[in-house]
Design an enzyme around this catalytic site. Structure first.
Site, PDB file in Angstrom:
ATOM      1  N   HIS A 286     -53.455 -68.277  22.003  1.00  0.00           N
ATOM      2  CA  HIS A 286     -53.874 -66.734  22.303  1.00  0.00           C
ATOM      3  C   HIS A 286     -52.848 -65.666  22.040  1.00  0.00           C
ATOM      4  CE1 HIS A 286     -51.537 -66.312  26.149  1.00  0.00           C
ATOM      5  NE2 HIS A 286     -52.015 -67.692  26.458  1.00  0.00           N
ATOM      6  N   ASP A 298     -45.628 -67.932  26.006  1.00  0.00           N
ATOM      7  CA  ASP A 298     -46.960 -67.874  26.304  1.00  0.00           C
ATOM      8  C   ASP A 298     -47.685 -66.569  25.683  1.00  0.00           C
ATOM      9  OD1 ASP A 298     -49.399 -68.127  27.720  1.00  0.00           O
ATOM     10  OD2 ASP A 298     -48.725 -67.460  29.842  1.00  0.00           O
ATOM     11  N   GLU A 332     -56.924 -64.485  26.529  1.00  0.00           N
ATOM     12  CA  GLU A 332     -56.748 -65.543  27.306  1.00  0.00           C
ATOM     13  C   GLU A 332     -56.432 -65.200  28.763  1.00  0.00           C
ATOM     14  OE1 GLU A 332     -55.177 -69.169  29.455  1.00  0.00           O
ATOM     15  OE2 GLU A 332     -54.015 -67.268  28.886  1.00  0.00           O
ATOM     16  N   GLU A 333     -55.339 -64.370  28.846  1.00  0.00           N
ATOM     17  CA  GLU A 333     -54.764 -64.037  29.975  1.00  0.00           C
ATOM     18  C   GLU A 333     -55.681 -63.464  31.339  1.00  0.00           C
ATOM     19  OE1 GLU A 333     -52.126 -65.483  30.764  1.00  0.00           O
ATOM     20  OE2 GLU A 333     -50.867 -65.890  29.252  1.00  0.00           O
ATOM     21  N   ASP A 360     -51.032 -74.033  24.156  1.00  0.00           N
ATOM     22  CA  ASP A 360     -50.906 -73.065  25.173  1.00  0.00           C
ATOM     23  C   ASP A 360     -50.091 -73.436  26.456  1.00  0.00           C
ATOM     24  OD1 ASP A 360     -50.871 -70.651  26.768  1.00  0.00           O
ATOM     25  OD2 ASP A 360     -52.727 -70.849  27.286  1.00  0.00           O
ATOM     26  N   HIS A 432     -45.004 -65.746  32.725  1.00  0.00           N
ATOM     27  CA  HIS A 432     -45.600 -64.679  33.043  1.00  0.00           C
ATOM     28  C   HIS A 432     -44.501 -63.562  33.736  1.00  0.00           C
ATOM     29  CE1 HIS A 432     -49.946 -66.321  33.714  1.00  0.00           C
ATOM     30  NE2 HIS A 432     -49.326 -66.443  32.356  1.00  0.00           N
TER      31      HIS A 432
END
Lengths: 465, 465
Positions: A286, A298, A332-333, A360, A432
């Site tokens: 993504h 990520d 995606e997130e 991912d 994140h």
């Protein structure tokens, strides 16, 4: 020794890639050589590391709807065009546009006037606080524990979800799964019970001061209250202070908000199959990331590995018999809109999808692949393990494949959904957070992953399922 | 599918530790549970990470003969005594005492007076330059290439060994092995041919400005000339400038020297076997490190994992039936005197050694074990793979076990020498440089390694070989 066949043991103990490839049906010798060519290209002339440097360093964090996300779309298109794929195109999709606003502020305020600033950040999709929000705190360790609390214990307070990762679990992804409901549903449940907000312990085993953002979901029609992540050190501190002073207050200030949807895109690059062009193999990651950092592991690694997988086949002269698509999924997130749109179009266009692969889970050293599909299909793929073993990518087992490719299942029924599986011990330390940066990615680990993905695509494109 | 038994596949595809443990002889169910207890202790109450923090942060680099090496000896003894082992003692051994002196200086000096300072460091055991040493440079890529050069091309010059790592090799350790003769024997060969010194490309795939030290060996009676490592960027630069200006000069200044031998120690901690105390299993790493950095992955991790392995057995209540020894070997880096002395004493005391394990390949995520021993013994250990698979430590294959335990082979003929094998892609980025620091070690990776080692010791102590 009962279940170990003599042949398996001979292969295991003789050592060396050549000897070990005898263990199981290796396919023709050419497969082994062609896969070696893929890895030579990846390790000696690889481009994914420099691509990742640009994506993370020059473009940076790229949350859906942000100007950086648009730059990333243009970069993805340009990069795949330069790589000489047969076709590169965009798929338009409307995406949520959540903005964080100024840096968030959190403070523990004791009743004796002592105040302790702590590290917080807004959870993705959260509403803001409209100025300073000060309230008491009630600590729980699960959604269930919240359910059992009387209304009076919750009303007008922050619900503090403080269940830690279970460090005994060998796969940190399982610990993430087991603790994740606090972040995903904590604010919604707190709001439903009359709380003014939710404070959620960061989803990590690491003990540091980096709050971990991530998406939270409100329930339709229910009250929306602000949700913030606390660093694990902040959570430990709050928990400790609460024990000494249950009536302490917490003050939160967050200026985040959800704006109207914005037009964005999936980016698709294609190498057309030489024999069965209508049969499609998708490989993707993504393109969007959280805004806090560079989105390196990520999922900059998945994006650059997916483009690289196609380039490796191309550069190694291995024209696939089936069509191979690299897809850079948007959103995606905090929405999966790109993944849903890719599946919708696949269905609307009556496409035939053989398999889809997603990377991912970070760009760490390869382990193998996690699969969703029938036992028969899983068996077929597992039979290729000996070809992947020299690269330490032979661990093929059932597991979650990937959020972006998941919608393909219902839409076009591919025979297999496959997740690239790599070592995961470091992933949730940085996931994140502001620490998910380029320097955490090792060039060779990234390249070995791209090679592993390309090798699997090569086999899928040649032998089908 | 010919060689894959249906049962093996069923195990492989059913997933989960329990299902997968059916693949091969798992030993009794209790083994699986006991190993799980070992890992619980490692991951939930592990001490090796904090021990490593102290060793690397408070004591720091600890080259043989240095005051820090002595502090490390005292720390090792104290730490094992606190852990409650049955017996902790020192083995005296004389070690080389090489000192680096002031920070080294290297400079490329063009004929038009332009000079470029480059990153260099002395190779371990090298003689110094006695002030500034300025000479021309001849570049070669192997010891063979040097042999073929006429004397006139070498005499009075620096020989610049510039063979890079072969990045196509999947195991960086193989690339290290393939390029390593330049560092180990380059200065000796250069001296023999009349050169004034040797400049050696750092042994790494990384492209950075960190020179990698490491031991070099002079031949008895042959001239000793200074040997320095160049960072890979410095080597690339020197090579490029040489092409443009073959008569450029290099200036080197190193104040290193070898002082008289110093008394030092191996540190040994022991848990006495409950049934067969005279049968010994050794697990170890090396306590000394290079002086440039903290010696975190080389070999602080091996040292702390070895002590932790014994502590895990102890804390999990798994009293071993055979004697288990944690050995912190002194002087692996530039002499192997500790390893030799341990073997000499074992022989002199007529000890029976069942097996020895060494962790000296970094403290990264586990892969399994590399073994030296008869096929029968290797087969026995490989049969335990299913018990280690849930921890990703089931890759059991032939390979080099470890420098410190190697002398045991001839001295007491243990049935197996075993090297703890972990992911190695990042190891040579930092190996023997200032960058080998505590922050490069991941807590869980370290603990999983200690757990894997303890699990293997548990099985060896219970079942013998």
């Amino acid at each position: 020794m009962r279940y170990f066949s003599a042949l398996l043991l001979a292969g295991l103990l003789a050592g060396g890639p050549a000897a070990r490839a005898q263990i199981a049906p290796a396919g023709p010798k050419t497969d082994s050589l062609n896969i070696r060519r893929i890895f030579d290209e990846a390790l000696l002339r690889g481009q994914c590391y420099e691509n990742l440097r640009y994506l993370t360093g020059t473009i940076g964090g790229r949350l859906s709807g942000s100007p950086q996300a648009q730059l990333a779309v243009e970069w993805g298109q340009r990069t795949m065009e330069k790589a000489g794929f047969d076709k590169v195109y965009l798929q338009e999709v409307m995406v949520p546009h959540w903005v964080r606003g100024p840096k968030e502020r959190g403070e523990i305020i004791g009743n004796k006037g002592k105040s302790v600033p702590v590290a917080v950040c807004a959870l993705g999709n959260s509403v803001g606080t409209s100025g300073k929000l000060r309230a008491g705190v009630v600590e729980v360790h699960s959604l269930d524990e919240l359910k059992k609390l009387p209304d009076a214990a919750v009303k007008g307070k922050f619900v503090f979800f403080n269940r830690p990762f279970d460090d005994a679990l060998i796969e940190p992804g399982q610990a993430y799964g087991a603790a994740g409901d606090q972040r995903r549903s904590g604010p919604a449940e707190a709001g439903r019970r009359g709380a003014v907000g939710a404070l959620v312990r960061s989803l990590t085993s690491a003990r540091d001061d980096n709050p971990h953002t991530g998406t939270t979901q409100y329930a339709a029609g229910a009250p929306q209250v602000p949700g913030a992540a606390l660093s694990t050190l902040a959570a430990d501190r709050l928990s400790l202070l609460l024990k000494a002073d249950p009536s302490l207050k917490f003050e939160l200030e967050m200026g985040c908000q959800m704006l109207p949807d914005v037009k964005s895109y999936n980016v698709v690059g294609e190498i057309r199959g030489s024999k069965f062009p209508q049969e499609i193999i998708t490989v993707g990651g993504h393109l969007d990331s959280w805004d806090l950092a560079q989105g390196a592991h990520d999922d900059g690694t998945g994006v650059t590995q997916s483009m690289e997988a196609l380039r490796l086949l191309h550069a190694a002269g291995l024209k696939p018999e089936r069509t191979v698509r690299a897809v850079l999924f948007m959103n995606e997130e905090n929405g999966t809109r790109g993944g849903n749109e890719y599946a919708r179009l696949a269905q609307a266009n009556k496409e035939t999808h053989l398999a889809a692969i997603e990377s991912d889970g970070g760009g760490f050293t390869p382990r193998g692949f996690a699969m969703q599909g029938s036992s028969e299909v899983q068996r077929k793929i597992a039979a290729w393990a000996p070809l992947l073993r020299p690269y330490h990518a032979a661990d093929i087992m059932p597991g979650h494949a990937g959020t972006d490719i998941e919608p393909l299942e219902a839409a076009v029924h591919p025979k297999a959904l496959i997740g690239y599986d790599c070592d995961s011990q470091r992933y949730f330390d940085i996931h994140h957070t502001t620490a998910d940066t380029f320097d955490k990615v090792n060039r060779r680990e990234l390249e070995l992953g791209a090679g592993s993905m390309a090798a699997l695509i090569y086999l899928l494109a040649k032998y089908s399922l």
